[in-house]
Scaffold this motif. Structure first.
Motif, mmCIF file in Angstrom:
data_model
loop_
_atom_site.group_PDB
_atom_site.id
_atom_site.type_symbol
_atom_site.label_atom_id
_atom_site.label_comp_id
_atom_site.label_asym_id
_atom_site.label_seq_id
_atom_site.Cartn_x
_atom_site.Cartn_y
_atom_site.Cartn_z
ATOM 1 N N UNK A 180 -25.235 83.533 -37.359
ATOM 2 C CA UNK A 180 -24.498 82.559 -38.172
ATOM 3 C C UNK A 180 -23.281 82.013 -37.424
ATOM 4 N N UNK A 193 -24.397 79.527 -34.800
ATOM 5 C CA UNK A 193 -24.775 78.238 -35.404
ATOM 6 C C UNK A 193 -23.520 77.448 -35.753
ATOM 7 N N UNK A 194 -22.575 78.117 -36.422
ATOM 8 C CA UNK A 194 -21.344 77.430 -36.859
ATOM 9 C C UNK A 194 -20.530 76.950 -35.645
ATOM 10 N N UNK A 199 -22.157 74.005 -33.965
ATOM 11 C CA UNK A 199 -21.972 72.843 -34.848
ATOM 12 C C UNK A 199 -20.559 72.258 -34.673
ATOM 13 N N UNK A 209 -20.077 70.612 -31.133
ATOM 14 C CA UNK A 209 -20.649 69.249 -31.018
ATOM 15 C C UNK A 209 -19.733 68.251 -31.733
ATOM 16 N N UNK A 210 -19.277 68.633 -32.931
ATOM 17 C CA UNK A 210 -18.407 67.722 -33.696
ATOM 18 C C UNK A 210 -17.128 67.405 -32.930
ATOM 19 N N UNK A 264 -17.734 65.074 -29.647
ATOM 20 C CA UNK A 264 -18.205 63.696 -29.823
ATOM 21 C C UNK A 264 -17.235 62.895 -30.684
ATOM 22 N N UNK A 292 -16.032 60.488 -33.551
ATOM 23 C CA UNK A 292 -16.633 60.170 -34.854
ATOM 24 C C UNK A 292 -16.887 58.656 -34.914
ATOM 25 N N UNK A 335 -23.338 59.979 -43.360
ATOM 26 C CA UNK A 335 -23.216 60.741 -42.111
ATOM 27 C C UNK A 335 -22.631 59.850 -41.025
#
Lengths: 151, 253
Positions: free
Chosen positions: A11, A14-15, A18, A21-22, A25, A27, A104
């Motif tokens: 977990x 994964x977090x 995530x 990547x956020x 990059x 927005x 999104x």
């Protein structure tokens, strides 16, 4: 215990990926900020029974067919300001509106001062080029497409 | 609605649970679509969108959509974790806790939306994440305690099963099968409740905005307190009528 550690690690990984990547990059709000020039109008899709040979239409013809009911019709330059304001510049005229990005990052919502609201689907958004799709039902039903390039 | 588990549940239990939770899910889903332009209760669409964003190479969107799918999964995971680990202590509490967490998530969305929402993309993504997690919790709980008979946040399986059942009803031996008729009733109730919730929320949202989430929470509070009331009422009756109190602890199990 072994499974708890395994689950927790999975977990967390994964977090973390995530969030990584956020963070790495920009927005869509950051990418869209700045000045854009309108390049072309075209029909992306059209209701087949309307028998319109839209592929042979030039950008100006499509703009006249599609855009007359839209507030953005006269705008040739769009300036997205970081405070959520949008300047629609067409010749001597400057119109101010509010802009928001929803979902999104795939919906551009423009709200005008008179309460009118228009939603555009962000089909493509990179640093140099932006393509917006919108539902067209003036004269011919279909999907209109607006292409911009960064100034 | 929440006390009984798996095969000990009656059709009536499932219909009541299905109707109320599907109504809430319909409301939440239409609210997320109207406010945030994205679904919160059905993830099939998100899987498709994830695939298309991968093809387009939009890494930011890939992360966001993947995050939503993960949160729906995590909601189901947390729900079932609570159910299977606390079921032997208190069935009611084990089943009510995921609904309570769901209420907290939805109240947070409502409260934040009403007082602090600035309409930014980051807020959209976070508030939608809470809603997706809440829907995962709800779907995980209802599926877990009803032996997968009740799934209320999306209707793909429900619609498929209804199609299969109605085809079966063209033969009299299936038409007269009480169990199949019960299943059709349950699935029709879920579908009707979901659409009713969605339509009513669509109308109400225009007038009350984010306060809609308080109404959704009221429906979920009913789900929790329906059984609590029944347990308390039974205890009261047994205490005063028979003078032989049934221990609340035993009743709660």
């Amino acid at each position: 215990m072994k499974f708890t550690i395994l689950y927790m690690t999975a977990f967390m990984l994964v977090i973390l990926s995530f969030l990584l990547i956020l963070q790495s990059r920009p927005s869509p709000e950051a990418i869209i900020s700045g000045e854009w020039a309108e390049v072309s109008w075209k029909y992306e899709k059209i209701n087949a029974t309307d028998n319109l040979d839209f592929k042979n239409y030039d950008s100006e013809q499509v703009k006249n067919l599609l855009g007359k009911d839209l507030v953005i019709y006269e705008a040739e330059k769009w300036e997205f300001l970081p405070d959520g304001k949008l300047k629609l510049i067409g010749g001597e005229t400057i119109r101010i509106a509010d802009w928001r990005i929803k979902g999104r990052g795939h919906i551009l919502q423009i709200r005008y001062l008179d309460g009118l609201q228009e939603n555009y689907n962000i089909f493509h958004l990179k640093h140099r080029k932006m393509v917006l799709n919108f539902d067209a039902d003036a004269k011919v039903r279909g999907i209109g497409q607006l292409t911009f390039t960064r100034i | 609605m929440l006390r009984k588990y798996s095969n000990s549940r009656t059709l009536k239990d499932n219909v009541k649970l299905g109707a109320l939770t599907a109504f809430s899910a319909g409301m939440v889903n239409i609210a997320s679509l109207m406010i945030f332009f994205s679904f919160s209760s059905n993830v099939t669409g998100h899987y498709t969108i994830l695939a298309s964003e991968i093809i387009l190479g939009n890494y930011y969107q890939i992360a966001v959509v993947f995050g939503w799918i993960f949160l729906f999964f995590f909601g189901g995971f947390v729900s079932n974790m609570i159910v299977i680990h606390f079921n032997n202590k208190s069935k009611y509490l084990a089943h009510a806790t995921p609904v309570a967490i769901e209420i907290i998530c939805l109240l947070t969305v409502g409260f934040y939306g009403q007082y602090f929402y600035q309409d930014t993309l980051a807020e959209t993504e976070i508030l939608l994440s809470l809603m997706v997690f809440a829907m995962g919790l709800q779907n995980g709980l209802t599926a877990s305690i009803s032996n997968s008979a009740v799934k209320t946040t999306h209707l793909t399986g429900t619609t498929t099963d209804l199609g299969v059942l109605f085809a079966m009803f063209t033969k009299s031996k299936y038409r007269n099968n009480k169990e199949l008729r019960g299943k059709a009733l349950l699935l029709s109730t879920i579908a009707s409740a979901y659409i009713s919730g969605a339509v009513s929320a669509g109308f109400v949202y225009a007038h009350i905005g984010f306060r809609l989430f308080y109404i959704v929470s009221i429906f979920l509070v009913i789900v929790i307190f329906y059984d609590f009331y029944k347990i308390s009422f039974r205890r009261y009756v047994s205490l005063h009528r028979f003078k032989k109190p049934v221990a609340l602890k035993r009743e709660l199990r």
